[in-house]
Design an enzyme around this catalytic site. Sequence first.
Site, PDB file in Angstrom:
ATOM      1  N   ARG A  29      10.439 -24.049  -3.957  1.00  9.24           N
ATOM      2  CA  ARG A  29       9.603 -22.852  -3.842  1.00  9.24           C
ATOM      3  C   ARG A  29      10.471 -21.595  -3.739  1.00  9.24           C
ATOM      4  O   ARG A  29      11.499 -21.592  -3.071  1.00  9.24           O
ATOM      5  CB  ARG A  29       8.656 -22.969  -2.642  1.00  9.24           C
ATOM      6  CG  ARG A  29       7.671 -24.110  -2.826  1.00  9.24           C
ATOM      7  CD  ARG A  29       6.434 -24.023  -1.956  1.00  9.24           C
ATOM      8  NE  ARG A  29       5.642 -25.242  -2.140  1.00  9.24           N
ATOM      9  CZ  ARG A  29       4.697 -25.392  -3.088  1.00  9.24           C
ATOM     10  NH1 ARG A  29       4.392 -24.389  -3.877  1.00  9.24           N
ATOM     11  NH2 ARG A  29       4.053 -26.544  -3.208  1.00  9.24           N
ATOM     12  N   ASP A  30      10.023 -20.547  -4.438  1.00 10.84           N
ATOM     13  CA  ASP A  30      10.753 -19.275  -4.430  1.00 10.84           C
ATOM     14  C   ASP A  30      10.724 -18.689  -3.023  1.00 10.84           C
ATOM     15  O   ASP A  30       9.708 -18.729  -2.327  1.00 10.84           O
ATOM     16  CB  ASP A  30      10.098 -18.315  -5.428  1.00 10.84           C
ATOM     17  CG  ASP A  30      10.996 -17.145  -5.770  1.00 10.84           C
ATOM     18  OD1 ASP A  30      11.456 -17.067  -6.920  1.00 10.84           O
ATOM     19  OD2 ASP A  30      11.251 -16.299  -4.888  1.00 10.84           O
ATOM     20  N   ILE A  31      11.863 -18.136  -2.598  1.00  9.49           N
ATOM     21  CA  ILE A  31      11.979 -17.587  -1.245  1.00  9.49           C
ATOM     22  C   ILE A  31      11.139 -16.316  -1.077  1.00  9.49           C
ATOM     23  O   ILE A  31      10.804 -15.936   0.039  1.00  9.49           O
ATOM     24  CB  ILE A  31      13.474 -17.320  -0.922  1.00  9.49           C
ATOM     25  CG1 ILE A  31      13.718 -17.326   0.572  1.00  9.49           C
ATOM     26  CG2 ILE A  31      13.971 -16.037  -1.569  1.00  9.49           C
ATOM     27  CD1 ILE A  31      15.197 -17.370   0.951  1.00  9.49           C
ATOM     28  N   ASN A  87      13.261 -15.413 -17.350  1.00  7.58           N
ATOM     29  CA  ASN A  87      13.871 -14.096 -17.524  1.00  7.58           C
ATOM     30  C   ASN A  87      15.290 -14.270 -18.073  1.00  7.58           C
ATOM     31  O   ASN A  87      16.000 -15.198 -17.677  1.00  7.58           O
ATOM     32  CB  ASN A  87      13.917 -13.351 -16.179  1.00  7.58           C
ATOM     33  CG  ASN A  87      12.528 -13.083 -15.623  1.00  7.58           C
ATOM     34  OD1 ASN A  87      11.602 -12.822 -16.372  1.00  7.58           O
ATOM     35  ND2 ASN A  87      12.386 -13.163 -14.312  1.00  7.58           N
ATOM     36  N   GLU A  95      18.011 -12.189 -12.230  1.00  9.74           N
ATOM     37  CA  GLU A  95      18.855 -11.851 -11.077  1.00  9.74           C
ATOM     38  C   GLU A  95      19.804 -12.986 -10.714  1.00  9.74           C
ATOM     39  O   GLU A  95      20.889 -12.741 -10.179  1.00  9.74           O
ATOM     40  CB  GLU A  95      17.988 -11.490  -9.869  1.00  9.74           C
ATOM     41  CG  GLU A  95      17.231 -10.181 -10.063  1.00  9.74           C
ATOM     42  CD  GLU A  95      16.288  -9.857  -8.921  1.00  9.74           C
ATOM     43  OE1 GLU A  95      16.123 -10.712  -8.032  1.00  9.74           O
ATOM     44  OE2 GLU A  95      15.714  -8.763  -8.945  1.00  9.74           O
ATOM     45  N   HIS A 100      16.402 -20.736 -14.913  1.00  6.72           N
ATOM     46  CA  HIS A 100      15.272 -21.201 -14.102  1.00  6.72           C
ATOM     47  C   HIS A 100      13.966 -20.797 -14.760  1.00  6.72           C
ATOM     48  O   HIS A 100      13.830 -19.722 -15.326  1.00  6.72           O
ATOM     49  CB  HIS A 100      15.344 -20.673 -12.664  1.00  6.72           C
ATOM     50  CG  HIS A 100      15.579 -19.204 -12.561  1.00  6.72           C
ATOM     51  ND1 HIS A 100      16.831 -18.651 -12.734  1.00  6.72           N
ATOM     52  CD2 HIS A 100      14.742 -18.172 -12.311  1.00  6.72           C
ATOM     53  CE1 HIS A 100      16.752 -17.336 -12.587  1.00  6.72           C
ATOM     54  NE2 HIS A 100      15.494 -17.020 -12.342  1.00  6.72           N
ATOM     55  N   HIS A 102      10.149 -19.984 -13.917  1.00  2.00           N
ATOM     56  CA  HIS A 102       9.215 -19.629 -12.847  1.00  2.00           C
ATOM     57  C   HIS A 102       7.845 -20.242 -13.145  1.00  2.00           C
ATOM     58  O   HIS A 102       7.310 -20.040 -14.246  1.00  2.00           O
ATOM     59  CB  HIS A 102       9.009 -18.116 -12.772  1.00  2.00           C
ATOM     60  CG  HIS A 102      10.198 -17.306 -12.359  1.00  2.00           C
ATOM     61  ND1 HIS A 102      10.341 -16.802 -11.093  1.00  2.00           N
ATOM     62  CD2 HIS A 102      11.287 -16.909 -13.048  1.00  2.00           C
ATOM     63  CE1 HIS A 102      11.469 -16.104 -11.020  1.00  2.00           C
ATOM     64  NE2 HIS A 102      12.067 -16.150 -12.190  1.00  2.00           N
TER      65      HIS A 102
HETATM   66  P1  5GP Z   1      15.093 -14.070 -11.642  1.00  2.00           P
HETATM   67  O1  5GP Z   1      14.837 -12.629 -11.343  1.00  2.00           O
HETATM   68  O2  5GP Z   1      16.581 -14.354 -11.744  1.00  2.00           O
HETATM   69  O3  5GP Z   1      14.326 -14.587 -12.815  1.00  2.00           O
HETATM   70  O4  5GP Z   1      14.529 -14.870 -10.409  1.00  2.00           O
HETATM   71  C1  5GP Z   1      15.290 -15.257  -9.307  1.00  2.00           C
HETATM   72  C2  5GP Z   1      14.343 -15.760  -8.241  1.00  2.00           C
HETATM   73  O5  5GP Z   1      15.087 -16.470  -7.271  1.00  2.00           O
HETATM   74  C3  5GP Z   1      13.610 -14.640  -7.503  1.00  2.00           C
HETATM   75  O6  5GP Z   1      12.195 -14.816  -7.669  1.00  2.00           O
HETATM   76  C4  5GP Z   1      14.055 -14.800  -6.056  1.00  2.00           C
HETATM   77  O7  5GP Z   1      13.029 -14.554  -5.126  1.00  2.00           O
HETATM   78  C5  5GP Z   1      14.525 -16.251  -6.002  1.00  2.00           C
HETATM   79  N1  5GP Z   1      15.557 -16.503  -5.025  1.00  2.00           N
HETATM   80  C6  5GP Z   1      16.676 -15.751  -4.813  1.00  2.00           C
HETATM   81  N2  5GP Z   1      17.428 -16.296  -3.845  1.00  2.00           N
HETATM   82  C7  5GP Z   1      16.776 -17.415  -3.427  1.00  2.00           C
HETATM   83  C8  5GP Z   1      17.069 -18.420  -2.431  1.00  2.00           C
HETATM   84  O8  5GP Z   1      18.091 -18.385  -1.739  1.00  2.00           O
HETATM   85  N3  5GP Z   1      16.167 -19.421  -2.296  1.00  2.00           N
HETATM   86  C9  5GP Z   1      15.037 -19.495  -3.053  1.00  2.00           C
HETATM   87  N4  5GP Z   1      14.215 -20.527  -2.814  1.00  2.00           N
HETATM   88  N5  5GP Z   1      14.729 -18.575  -4.002  1.00  2.00           N
HETATM   89  C10 5GP Z   1      15.591 -17.553  -4.183  1.00  2.00           C
END
Ligand code: 5GP
Length: 114
Positions: A29-31, A87, A95, A100, A102
């Site tokens: 699960r996303d944090i 993304n 980020e 990954h 979503h």
């Molecule tokens: P992006 O913007 O790279 O597509 O998504 C990265 C996702 O990783 C974001 O939705 C962010 O909330 C999630 N995320 C970042 N750090 C952590 C973490 O330490 N644990 C979890 N479970 N999710 C994370």
Amino acid sequence: MNDCLFCKIIAGEIPSEKVYQDDLVTAFRDINPVAPTHILIIPNKHIATINDLTLEDENLVGHLFTTGKTLAKEDGIDESGYRLIINVNRDGGQEIYHLHLHLIGGQKMRHPMG
Ligand code: 5GP
Ligand code: ZN
């Protein structure tokens, strides 16, 4: 690779709420969830972005998506609906540089695609 946050999550070196893991993928699960269901499904092997995929990864990428639809059903959002989003790089809003998928659903959300 050793500095990759998601590689550390796969290895269990950083805690996460894992919902699924097999030989190819891990889901947790996303944090910072943007909807009631917000799960990240990632390959167990480090791939930075979609741009780094090779033909050998086609089975793996398919498995990311079939895992996504299975987890959507488990969270009870398969009928109400959800988004599967990847993304890519800066303008794509990436980020974390470990590929990954979503899985986002459970309510209608605002999104640039409407
Ligand atoms: P992006 O913007 O790279 O597509 O998504 C990265 C996702 O990783 C974001 O939705 C962010 O909330 C999630 N995320 C970042 N750090 C952590 C973490 O330490 N644990 C979890 N479970 N999710 C994370
Ligand atoms: Zn990684």
